[in-house]
Write a protein that holds these residues in place. Structure first.
Motif, PDB file in Angstrom:
ATOM      1  N   UNK A  47      -0.971 -17.452  89.739  1.00 11.88           N
ATOM      2  CA  UNK A  47      -0.066 -17.035  88.667  1.00 11.88           C
ATOM      3  C   UNK A  47      -0.852 -16.542  87.468  1.00 11.88           C
ATOM      4  N   UNK A  48      -1.865 -17.279  87.078  1.00 13.77           N
ATOM      5  CA  UNK A  48      -2.688 -16.902  85.931  1.00 13.77           C
ATOM      6  C   UNK A  48      -3.325 -15.535  86.139  1.00 13.77           C
ATOM      7  N   UNK A  49      -3.824 -15.278  87.336  1.00 13.66           N
ATOM      8  CA  UNK A  49      -4.460 -13.989  87.635  1.00 13.66           C
ATOM      9  C   UNK A  49      -3.459 -12.849  87.534  1.00 13.66           C
ATOM     10  N   UNK A  50      -2.280 -13.044  88.096  1.00  7.75           N
ATOM     11  CA  UNK A  50      -1.262 -11.991  88.047  1.00  7.75           C
ATOM     12  C   UNK A  50      -0.846 -11.709  86.616  1.00  7.75           C
ATOM     13  N   UNK A  51      -0.619 -12.765  85.833  1.00 10.01           N
ATOM     14  CA  UNK A  51      -0.209 -12.588  84.435  1.00 10.01           C
ATOM     15  C   UNK A  51      -1.250 -11.773  83.669  1.00 10.01           C
ATOM     16  N   UNK A  52      -2.523 -12.007  83.945  1.00 14.62           N
ATOM     17  CA  UNK A  52      -3.596 -11.300  83.243  1.00 14.62           C
ATOM     18  C   UNK A  52      -3.723  -9.841  83.689  1.00 14.62           C
ATOM     19  N   UNK A  53      -3.407  -9.568  84.955  1.00 14.18           N
ATOM     20  CA  UNK A  53      -3.652  -8.231  85.498  1.00 14.18           C
ATOM     21  C   UNK A  53      -2.442  -7.306  85.453  1.00 14.18           C
ATOM     22  N   UNK A  54      -1.234  -7.869  85.408  1.00 20.23           N
ATOM     23  CA  UNK A  54      -0.019  -7.052  85.427  1.00 20.23           C
ATOM     24  C   UNK A  54       0.343  -6.631  84.006  1.00 20.23           C
ATOM     25  N   UNK A  55       0.693  -5.354  83.833  1.00 22.54           N
ATOM     26  CA  UNK A  55       0.965  -4.833  82.493  1.00 22.54           C
ATOM     27  C   UNK A  55       2.415  -5.021  82.060  1.00 22.54           C
ATOM     28  N   UNK A  56       3.339  -5.140  82.997  1.00 21.05           N
ATOM     29  CA  UNK A  56       4.731  -5.349  82.620  1.00 21.05           C
ATOM     30  C   UNK A  56       4.989  -6.843  82.447  1.00 21.05           C
ATOM     31  N   UNK A  57       6.108  -7.225  81.818  1.00 18.89           N
ATOM     32  CA  UNK A  57       6.398  -8.653  81.645  1.00 18.89           C
ATOM     33  C   UNK A  57       6.442  -9.404  82.973  1.00 18.89           C
ATOM     34  N   UNK A  58       5.827 -10.580  82.994  1.00 19.05           N
ATOM     35  CA  UNK A  58       5.840 -11.453  84.168  1.00 19.05           C
ATOM     36  C   UNK A  58       6.653 -12.696  83.819  1.00 19.05           C
ATOM     37  N   UNK A  59       7.739 -12.900  84.543  1.00 21.53           N
ATOM     38  CA  UNK A  59       8.662 -14.005  84.283  1.00 21.53           C
ATOM     39  C   UNK A  59       8.455 -15.073  85.353  1.00 21.53           C
ATOM     40  N   UNK A  60       8.076 -16.273  84.943  1.00 21.74           N
ATOM     41  CA  UNK A  60       7.966 -17.368  85.892  1.00 21.74           C
ATOM     42  C   UNK A  60       9.336 -18.018  86.020  1.00 21.74           C
ATOM     43  N   UNK A  61       9.828 -18.073  87.253  1.00 25.08           N
ATOM     44  CA  UNK A  61      11.214 -18.465  87.487  1.00 25.08           C
ATOM     45  C   UNK A  61      11.297 -19.642  88.459  1.00 25.08           C
ATOM     46  N   UNK A  62      12.028 -20.664  88.071  1.00 28.28           N
ATOM     47  CA  UNK A  62      12.363 -21.732  89.000  1.00 28.28           C
ATOM     48  C   UNK A  62      13.495 -21.232  89.916  1.00 28.28           C
ATOM     49  N   UNK A  63      13.895 -22.065  90.878  1.00 20.76           N
ATOM     50  CA  UNK A  63      14.945 -21.649  91.803  1.00 20.76           C
ATOM     51  C   UNK A  63      16.095 -22.660  91.857  1.00 20.76           C
ATOM     52  N   UNK A  64      16.313 -23.370  90.757  1.00 18.70           N
ATOM     53  CA  UNK A  64      17.437 -24.296  90.710  1.00 18.70           C
ATOM     54  C   UNK A  64      17.058 -25.730  90.448  1.00 18.70           C
ATOM     55  N   UNK A  65      15.803 -25.967  90.066  1.00 24.01           N
ATOM     56  CA  UNK A  65      15.351 -27.329  89.789  1.00 24.01           C
ATOM     57  C   UNK A  65      14.891 -27.511  88.347  1.00 24.01           C
ATOM     58  N   UNK A  66      14.921 -26.446  87.547  1.00 23.60           N
ATOM     59  CA  UNK A  66      14.632 -26.551  86.128  1.00 23.60           C
ATOM     60  C   UNK A  66      13.164 -26.696  85.801  1.00 23.60           C
ATOM     61  N   UNK A 109       4.642 -25.970  78.771  1.00 18.27           N
ATOM     62  CA  UNK A 109       3.377 -26.025  78.026  1.00 18.27           C
ATOM     63  C   UNK A 109       2.210 -25.568  78.898  1.00 18.27           C
ATOM     64  N   UNK A 110       2.174 -26.015  80.140  1.00 20.64           N
ATOM     65  CA  UNK A 110       1.091 -25.633  81.033  1.00 20.64           C
ATOM     66  C   UNK A 110       1.125 -24.133  81.324  1.00 20.64           C
ATOM     67  N   UNK A 111       2.321 -23.591  81.534  1.00 20.90           N
ATOM     68  CA  UNK A 111       2.442 -22.157  81.767  1.00 20.90           C
ATOM     69  C   UNK A 111       1.982 -21.357  80.558  1.00 20.90           C
ATOM     70  N   UNK A 112       2.333 -21.823  79.378  1.00 20.29           N
ATOM     71  CA  UNK A 112       1.915 -21.113  78.164  1.00 20.29           C
ATOM     72  C   UNK A 112       0.398 -21.072  78.044  1.00 20.29           C
ATOM     73  N   UNK A 113      -0.262 -22.160  78.403  1.00 15.63           N
ATOM     74  CA  UNK A 113      -1.726 -22.216  78.251  1.00 15.63           C
ATOM     75  C   UNK A 113      -2.440 -21.248  79.190  1.00 15.63           C
ATOM     76  N   UNK A 114      -1.801 -20.829  80.285  1.00 17.42           N
ATOM     77  CA  UNK A 114      -2.440 -19.861  81.188  1.00 17.42           C
ATOM     78  C   UNK A 114      -1.977 -18.437  80.925  1.00 17.42           C
ATOM     79  N   UNK A 115      -1.239 -18.232  79.836  1.00 22.06           N
ATOM     80  CA  UNK A 115      -0.891 -16.876  79.436  1.00 22.06           C
ATOM     81  C   UNK A 115       0.530 -16.444  79.705  1.00 22.06           C
ATOM     82  N   UNK A 116       1.347 -17.308  80.288  1.00 27.83           N
ATOM     83  CA  UNK A 116       2.735 -16.960  80.569  1.00 27.83           C
ATOM     84  C   UNK A 116       3.524 -16.873  79.267  1.00 27.83           C
ATOM     85  N   UNK A 117       4.330 -15.816  79.123  1.00 27.47           N
ATOM     86  CA  UNK A 117       5.115 -15.641  77.910  1.00 27.47           C
ATOM     87  C   UNK A 117       6.612 -15.473  78.182  1.00 27.47           C
TER      88      UNK A 117
END
Length: 347
Positions: free
Chosen positions: A170-189, A196-204
């Motif tokens: 996930x961290x690699x994709x977020x760094x390399x992809x130029x369009x917004x990358x949305x990390x999405x759960x599938x019904x478990x929240x 916090x952990x996602x934010x620290x690896x660059x997820x916005x």
């Protein structure tokens, strides 16, 4: 069972299983404001979520594709409805098309029928950057969803079992992809710790996709000989997941929260935005309208949801949908108890 057969199986079971009787959005009451100061006919539901300019805070969330002609027709009709109503649309996981090019058509149809629309590509957390780019190129996508579905995989008879490299991918994709990358759960929240952990690896961007809508624990359990029923109620309900994510991101203007999971109507969507999300997705309820009543009924349903949003804008004196955030609300029951233990006690 092939991957494409599993896609059809998922649709069948997702529409067939019962939703939870208790919906946590019913624990959220927005405080009515009597003195309206707006002109209903001048209201616009256009909004902006980070780099994404949206005609509506509502979008069709990830559902299907990769299951042959049936899923191609579903995605065609969803895309036509999205085009007609001006809303965005996410496709289901494109991993099937990445692994089997014969399935590409079931996704490409979305961009074909809606060439100017906002479209989200979708891959699993097992994808690498090359596969992520392939999914984006397949749709000329405006954003990429990466879905995380650990519990679903655990219950799925043929599911993945090794997640040791997922966060790094996930961290690699977020760094390399130029369009917004949305990390999405599938019904478990998502918990505040996850956010916090996602934010620290660059997820916005996150879509918390909480408990309350399509329950993939139940879906996958119906495909098992011996069910793992003890996990059928596992997860964080959507309103609480939004509260958790907002608590983590409250002073981070570059972090964007999307709410989905158990949103039944426009008012639930407004509640999600009052709690802190900037947009909201709907999936199972829209699919049910499409399959039971047809595309025109789906278009009418989306227009009805838009009307509900605008009425709420009038009742709360919200000039834009972004103004919903921070409007006063009251919590009851389980939702109030969760917030008191998880959020209020940590302030």
């Amino acid at each position: 069972m092939t991957r494409s057969e599993r896609k059809i199986d998922h649709i069948h079971h997702a529409l067939g299983h019962e939703r939870n009787f208790y919906n946590h959005f019913d624990d959220v009451n927005i405080v009515h404001q009597s003195l309206a100061r707006l002109d209903f006919n001048q209201l616009s539901i256009d909004t902006k979520v980070g780099e994404l300019n949206l005609s509506s805070p509502l979008f069709v969330n990830a559902m299907t594709g990769g299951g042959g002609e049936k899923t191609e027709q579903i995605n065609r009709d969803l895309a036509l409805a999205a085009k007609e109503t001006g809303i965005g649309m996410a496709v289901g996981s494109q991993m099937s098309a990445i692994k089997n090019p014969e399935e590409r058509r079931t996704y490409e149809v979305v961009r074909e029928v809606n060439p100017e629309g906002i479209v989200f590509a979708n891959v699993g957390s097992e994808a690498d950057a090359k596969q992520a780019n392939e999914a984006i190129d397949m749709l000329k996508a405006n954003a990429l969803q990466i879905h995380i579905n650990t519990l679903q995989e655990m219950i799925m008879p043929e599911g993945d079992r090794d997640f040791t490299d997922r966060l790094k991918k996930i961290e690699t994709i977020v760094k390399e992809i130029e369009i917004p990358v949305i990390i999405k759960e599938v019904g478990f929240g998502m918990s505040k710790e996850t956010v916090e952990q996602l934010y620290t690896i660059g997820v916005r961007y996150v879509d918390v996709a909480g408990l309350g809508g399509t329950n993939f624990s139940r879906v996958e359990n119906r495909r098992r000989d011996k069910q793992l029923e003890s996990f059928n109620n596992w997860g964080i309900p959507t309103p609480l997941s939004i509260i958790e994510a907002t608590h983590t991101a409250h002073d981070r203007g570059d972090f964007h929260i999307i709410g989905s999971g158990g949103i039944r109507n426009g008012l639930d969507g407004v509640k999600a935005m009052v709690l802190g999300s900037e947009a909201f997705g709907m999936a199972g309820n829209l699919l049910r309208v499409l399959l039971e009543d047809g595309k025109e009924a789906l278009v009418a349903e989306i227009c009805h949801i838009h009307q509900e949003i605008k009425i709420a804008m009038m009742l709360l004196n919200a000039n834009t949908v972004r103004d919903f955030k921070g409007k006063p609300y009251v919590l009851y029951g389980r939702t109030k108890e969760w917030k008191e233990q998880r959020i209020s006690s940590s302030l």
